[in-house]
Design a protein around this motif. Structure first.
Motif, PDB file in Angstrom:
ATOM      1  N   ILE A  42       7.960  13.314   3.258  1.00  0.00           N
ATOM      2  CA  ILE A  42       6.378  13.289   3.325  1.00  0.00           C
ATOM      3  C   ILE A  42       5.963  12.103   2.923  1.00  0.00           C
ATOM      4  CG2 ILE A  42       4.267  14.174   2.425  1.00  0.00           C
ATOM      5  CD1 ILE A  42       5.725  16.962   2.019  1.00  0.00           C
ATOM      6  N   VAL A  43       5.469  11.160   3.840  1.00  0.00           N
ATOM      7  CA  VAL A  43       4.913   9.870   3.555  1.00  0.00           C
ATOM      8  C   VAL A  43       3.464  10.084   3.420  1.00  0.00           C
ATOM      9  CG1 VAL A  43       4.625   7.592   4.454  1.00  0.00           C
ATOM     10  CG2 VAL A  43       6.795   9.072   5.337  1.00  0.00           C
ATOM     11  N   VAL A  59      -8.340   5.181   2.275  1.00  0.00           N
ATOM     12  CA  VAL A  59      -8.607   6.265   2.928  1.00  0.00           C
ATOM     13  C   VAL A  59      -7.262   7.170   3.103  1.00  0.00           C
ATOM     14  CG1 VAL A  59      -8.987   7.274   5.203  1.00  0.00           C
ATOM     15  CG2 VAL A  59     -10.508   5.364   4.045  1.00  0.00           C
ATOM     16  N   GLU A  60      -6.864   7.828   2.310  1.00  0.00           N
ATOM     17  CA  GLU A  60      -5.559   8.668   2.383  1.00  0.00           C
ATOM     18  C   GLU A  60      -5.195   9.417   3.686  1.00  0.00           C
ATOM     19  OE1 GLU A  60      -5.048  10.740  -1.400  1.00  0.00           O
ATOM     20  OE2 GLU A  60      -5.689   8.830  -2.350  1.00  0.00           O
ATOM     21  N   LYS A  61      -3.842   9.330   3.931  1.00  0.00           N
ATOM     22  CA  LYS A  61      -3.105  10.167   4.991  1.00  0.00           C
ATOM     23  C   LYS A  61      -2.086  10.648   4.545  1.00  0.00           C
ATOM     24  CE  LYS A  61      -5.828   7.583   8.663  1.00  0.00           C
ATOM     25  NZ  LYS A  61      -5.678   7.234   9.773  1.00  0.00           N
ATOM     26  N   LYS A  62      -1.493  11.497   5.454  1.00  0.00           N
ATOM     27  CA  LYS A  62      -0.221  11.885   5.067  1.00  0.00           C
ATOM     28  C   LYS A  62       0.696  12.246   6.520  1.00  0.00           C
ATOM     29  CE  LYS A  62      -0.049  15.661   2.211  1.00  0.00           C
ATOM     30  NZ  LYS A  62      -0.158  16.913   1.613  1.00  0.00           N
ATOM     31  N   CYS A  95      -6.765  -2.994   6.023  1.00  0.00           N
ATOM     32  CA  CYS A  95      -5.906  -3.230   4.787  1.00  0.00           C
ATOM     33  C   CYS A  95      -6.583  -3.229   3.789  1.00  0.00           C
ATOM     34  CB  CYS A  95      -5.346  -4.911   5.063  1.00  0.00           C
ATOM     35  SG  CYS A  95      -4.210  -4.893   6.415  1.00  0.00           S
ATOM     36  N   PRO A  96      -5.984  -2.805   2.429  1.00  0.00           N
ATOM     37  CA  PRO A  96      -4.475  -3.033   2.295  1.00  0.00           C
ATOM     38  C   PRO A  96      -3.854  -1.594   2.608  1.00  0.00           C
ATOM     39  CG  PRO A  96      -5.634  -2.705   0.176  1.00  0.00           C
ATOM     40  CD  PRO A  96      -6.736  -2.907   1.200  1.00  0.00           C
TER      41      PRO A  96
END
Length: 189
Positions: A12-13, A20-23, A143-144
């Motif tokens: 799981i990355v 802004v969080e993602k998976k 970015c970042p």
């Protein structure tokens, strides 16, 4: 590129672009991750610090001078007639301007005239995930870029134990478990 996880793991990355969080849950392992910064909508002519182009339209009817980040010269058909055209990206911009007819033989580039520092080109961050050198996922954003990889069902610093309830396992903190064992050991002494 860095390789993560072993064969049979379910990586799981977790990543974020500018907070802004993602998976991404990989169906395959091991995986390699590559990150990079790329100019927004750039061509081979792109220069982050900019440069100045000058040119004439056909028959020397119009002179153009612009300090730009990028440009493209191409053939364009309008009403069945083929024209040489150019479009460019101004300093501080992220997309190309509309095209203008050009006499390509008059195009000159002056690398000494650059964009002001605060108007130089913008970049986007990219994450590329591969399994056996094949790209299985990619994304890009502002970015970042920050990412972490979890190889099993539990995060780093946790151990997996079986459970009778969904999803069939639970995660226990290694540090917390170690402390409880130490406390029990002290009570037994």
């Amino acid at each position: 590129m860095i390789t993560y996880c072993s064969e049979g793991d379910k990586p799981i990355v977790k990543y974020s672009f500018n907070g802004v969080e993602k998976k991404f849950k990989s169906p395959k392992s091991p995986i390699t991750i590559e990150t990079k910064e790329t100019p927004i909508e750039g061509s081979d002519s792109y220069q982050a610090e900019g440069f100045t182009i000058t040119f004439y339209s056909p028959n020397n009817s119009r002179f153009v001078e612009a300090t730009v980040l990028d440009y493209k010269v191409f053939k364009e058909e309008i009403d069945g007639i083929l024209y040489n055209s150019i479009k460019w990206k101004n300093c501080g911009e992220t997309s190309f301007q509309s095209s203008v007819e050009i006499d390509p033989q008059t195009l000159t580039i002056d690398a000494t005239k650059k964009c002001p520092i605060d108007q130089q080109g913008k970049v986007r961050c990219s994450i590329i995930i591969r399994h056996q050198d094949l790209i299985i996922f990619q994304d890009q954003g502002q970015c970042p870029l920050i990412y972490s990889v979890q190889c099993g069902n539990c995060a780093s610093g946790e151990i997996e134990c079986k459970s009778n309830t969904y999803p069939g396992y639970c995660c226990i903190s290694c540090q917390g478990t170690s402390q409880r064992i130490k406390n029990l050991s002290n009570k037994i002494k």
